[in-house]
Design a protein around this motif. Structure first.
Motif, PDB file in Angstrom:
ATOM      1  N   THR A  38      15.847  -6.147   3.285  1.00 47.48           N
ATOM      2  CA  THR A  38      14.896  -5.098   3.624  1.00 47.48           C
ATOM      3  C   THR A  38      14.106  -4.822   2.358  1.00 47.48           C
ATOM      4  OG1 THR A  38      16.391  -4.134   5.257  1.00 47.48           O
ATOM      5  CG2 THR A  38      14.589  -2.747   4.466  1.00 47.48           C
ATOM      6  N   SER A  75       8.873  -2.040   9.735  1.00 49.92           N
ATOM      7  CA  SER A  75       9.265  -0.767  10.310  1.00 49.92           C
ATOM      8  C   SER A  75       8.031  -0.046  10.851  1.00 49.92           C
ATOM      9  CB  SER A  75       9.942   0.098   9.243  1.00 49.92           C
ATOM     10  OG  SER A  75      10.256   1.374   9.781  1.00 49.92           O
ATOM     11  N   SER A  76       8.230   0.767  11.862  1.00 54.03           N
ATOM     12  CA  SER A  76       7.114   1.520  12.424  1.00 54.03           C
ATOM     13  C   SER A  76       6.917   2.866  11.729  1.00 54.03           C
ATOM     14  CB  SER A  76       7.333   1.730  13.932  1.00 54.03           C
ATOM     15  OG  SER A  76       8.556   2.403  14.138  1.00 54.03           O
ATOM     16  N   ARG A 104      11.554  -6.279   7.076  1.00 56.45           N
ATOM     17  CA  ARG A 104      12.788  -7.079   7.174  1.00 56.45           C
ATOM     18  C   ARG A 104      12.447  -8.555   7.050  1.00 56.45           C
ATOM     19  NH1 ARG A 104      17.853  -6.025  11.124  1.00 56.45           N
ATOM     20  NH2 ARG A 104      18.907  -7.991  10.795  1.00 56.45           N
TER      21      ARG A 104
END
Length: 132
Positions: A38, A75-76, A104
């Motif tokens: 990440t 990621s949102s 990611r």
């Protein structure tokens, strides 16, 4: 209960006879089939990062080894959205702070030896190769 994948228990937080509480982790489980990173990119860096792009990965623990990977997902939300103490601007302090967006990255074509070497939590340096 069955584990979602093959793996090992890397940490236990309970003893035989101890009462378990709802929502409290009892074990730490590490998947033995895949590894990922990440990476927290600055919001000013994510404009051209696309899913599927090639990534070159260097892990700090292993100086003479380079891995290949690909961008799996972004990621949102920024990391600050769900932090324990989110930033509060109610005092009228509107200093702009560059946010970080988790991206990611999955490793490609790892051998069993690679998976064994790549421990969770190691630091890495990545380069994303733009495809267009």
């Amino acid at each position: 209960m069955k584990a979602p994948a093959d793996g090992i228990i890397s940490k236990t937080s309970a003893e035989v006879g101890q009462l378990a509480s709802i929502g409290v982790s009892l074990i730490g489980f590490v998947d033995t089939e895949e590894r990922w990173i990440t990476a927290n990119f600055k919001e000013t860096e994510i404009e051209y990062i696309k899913n599927g792009e090639s990534v070159q990965i260097e892990v700090d623990a292993y100086t003479n080894k380079t891995y290949k990977g690909f961008v799996y997902a972004q990621s949102s939300s920024t990391g600050a959205t769900f932090t324990l103490l989110p930033p509060d601007n109610s005092t009228g302090n509107f200093t702009k702070v560059v946010q970080r967006v988790p991206v990611r990255i999955h490793f490609e074509k790892l051998t069993e030896q690679d998976i064994e070497m790549l421990k969770n939590g190691l630091s890495a340096f990545i380069k994303i190769k733009k495809t267009g």
